[in-house]
Design a protein around this motif. Sequence first.
Motif, short mmCIF file in Angstrom:
data_model
loop_
_atom_site.label_atom_id
_atom_site.label_comp_id
_atom_site.label_asym_id
_atom_site.label_seq_id
_atom_site.Cartn_x
_atom_site.Cartn_y
_atom_site.Cartn_z
N ARG A 14 -14.30 7.03 2.63
CA ARG A 14 -15.70 6.98 3.03
C ARG A 14 -16.14 5.58 3.45
O ARG A 14 -16.82 5.40 4.45
CB ARG A 14 -16.55 7.49 1.87
N SER A 15 -15.75 4.56 2.69
CA SER A 15 -16.30 3.23 2.98
C SER A 15 -15.83 2.72 4.34
O SER A 15 -16.56 2.05 5.04
CB SER A 15 -15.95 2.25 1.89
N TYR A 38 -12.82 10.96 -7.96
CA TYR A 38 -13.26 9.85 -8.80
C TYR A 38 -13.47 10.30 -10.25
O TYR A 38 -13.20 9.54 -11.18
CB TYR A 38 -14.51 9.17 -8.21
N HIS A 56 -14.24 14.12 -2.75
CA HIS A 56 -14.43 12.70 -3.09
C HIS A 56 -14.92 12.57 -4.53
O HIS A 56 -14.35 11.80 -5.33
CB HIS A 56 -15.47 12.14 -2.09
N SER A 89 -16.96 2.85 -1.39
CA SER A 89 -18.12 3.75 -1.37
C SER A 89 -18.94 3.48 -2.63
O SER A 89 -18.48 2.78 -3.54
CB SER A 89 -17.65 5.21 -1.37
N THR A 119 0.24 0.15 -4.86
CA THR A 119 -0.67 1.29 -4.92
C THR A 119 0.00 2.45 -5.64
O THR A 119 1.17 2.72 -5.43
CB THR A 119 -1.02 1.74 -3.48
N ALA A 158 0.85 -1.20 0.00
CA ALA A 158 0.00 0.00 0.00
C ALA A 158 0.88 1.24 0.00
O ALA A 158 2.11 1.15 0.13
CB ALA A 158 -0.90 -0.02 1.22
N ASP A 159 0.26 2.39 -0.14
CA ASP A 159 1.05 3.63 -0.13
C ASP A 159 0.20 4.83 0.23
O ASP A 159 -0.98 4.89 -0.13
CB ASP A 159 1.66 3.88 -1.51
#
Length: 448
Positions: free
Chosen positions: A333-334, A147, A143, A218, A93, A55-56
């Motif tokens: 968010r999720s 996206y 957000h 999300s 990532t 991950a990053d």
Amino acid sequence: MKRQLHLNLFIHSRGHHEASWRHPASSPLALTDIRYYQDLAQRAEAALFDSIFLADQLALGDDVSQAARTWLEPVTVLAALAVSTSRIGLIATASTTYTEPFNLARQFASLDHISGGRAGWNIVTSWLASAAANFGAAGQVSHADRYARGEEFMAVVKALWDSWAEDAVIDDRRGGIYARPERIRRINHNGDCYQVSGPLNLPRCPQGRPVLVQAGSSDTGRRFAARHAEAVFTAHMEKATAQAFYADLKTLVAAQGRVPAEVLILPGLSPMIASTEVEAGRLAREVNELSDPEVGRKRLSGRFGGHDFSHLPLDRPLVAEDFPAPDAVEAARSRTEVILNLVRREHPTLRQLLASLAGARGHFTVAGTPEQIADLIEDWFRDGAADGFNIMPPLLPSMLDAFSAQVIPLLQRRGLFRTSYEGRTLREHYGLPWPKGAFDEAALAQAI
Ligand SMILES: Cc1cc2nc3c(=O)[nH]c(=O)nc-3n(C[C@H](O)[C@H](O)[C@H](O)COP(=O)(O)O)c2cc1C
């Protein structure tokens, strides 16, 4: 062929438990020492994992005095691991918000060449406010905008990876022709966020495109995954939400005209393993006792976009009103929804909540025997919750070794997991189709 499990090893710090770095059973090597990652990748390859993942985040956390992370830049690490391993997939990532698509397409295509077709990209839009502050932005990108930008980013990188036909390079020494320009084309992308002429300055990579992985859950994140992802990482603290996520995402994938089985869903699983349940529970408590609730409080604040939780007492049962609404959070968010579900369901105290997040940051944690872990994996796999797992050992390398030596053989005996690698590429391990050479004959007119 019988449906098979897919296992990814998520390498993080000296283990996923936030206090793993202090635990005597975790590795003595520095987290900046490449031998640490080489050793883990080789162990995972010996155990036949499909892939490893790094991950990053693009900022230093403000908990550095009590937190150890995987500091090195992931694509650089994976390039080193590509030459110290030969079969295992290599996923990193990288951010669509703070990278240029040309740079990213080139880096991952290079990693795919270097590794002989084992590269995967975990597409993130970057949710940390502190990351925004490192890229000259006036503030955090919202957000929705992240996206939207991510969507255009995907169109550009895919076009760049497809800008060379597979047969563009002929390397004909006698004839004096290295590459056929008519099999390489510009992309001429002219969008709201990016203007990119192309083509990529690198031949088409062994997998056509690196495997695309996504981990935003999300509503917007799921729709994005349904369009682009070939594997999806996700965090759940109970089987029921994992099943609901699984069903929803597969439906969204089908609605995009894609084959649901060609998008693997891999929830996180952080198992503490011992020969008895009592011993596994004792080990889990031992690591928990090494963590500081004030570190957890800071992390919680980061998850909720910097929301101030400093006034909350540690020992009063929490209610949903103690938290901002998830749709007001511009960060991850999720995961905020995962946390709020737990609060609504169990009303833990802040101390209890932080202890359950300390294990694996909102992923499923379990302490048990190898049989119990194998049963849980089989149950989720057969019962519509998972196509495999993102294995997040709480301590590294000890709990990776316990998983490899004691759980994987049980899964193999049950016919659920490979007993040798069949393919050479990550696409083959994951059972994914080759992306069609999108080299469009009609576009030859535009060739350079
Ligand atoms: C297993 C897993 C790994 C993730 N790795 C990263 C990461 O390396 N960097 C990052 O910024 N976000 C990471 N995320 C977060 C998501 O990619 C996503 O950005 C976050 O959930 C916010 O998107 P959402 O609001 O659509 O959920 C990860 C999530 C999961 C479940």
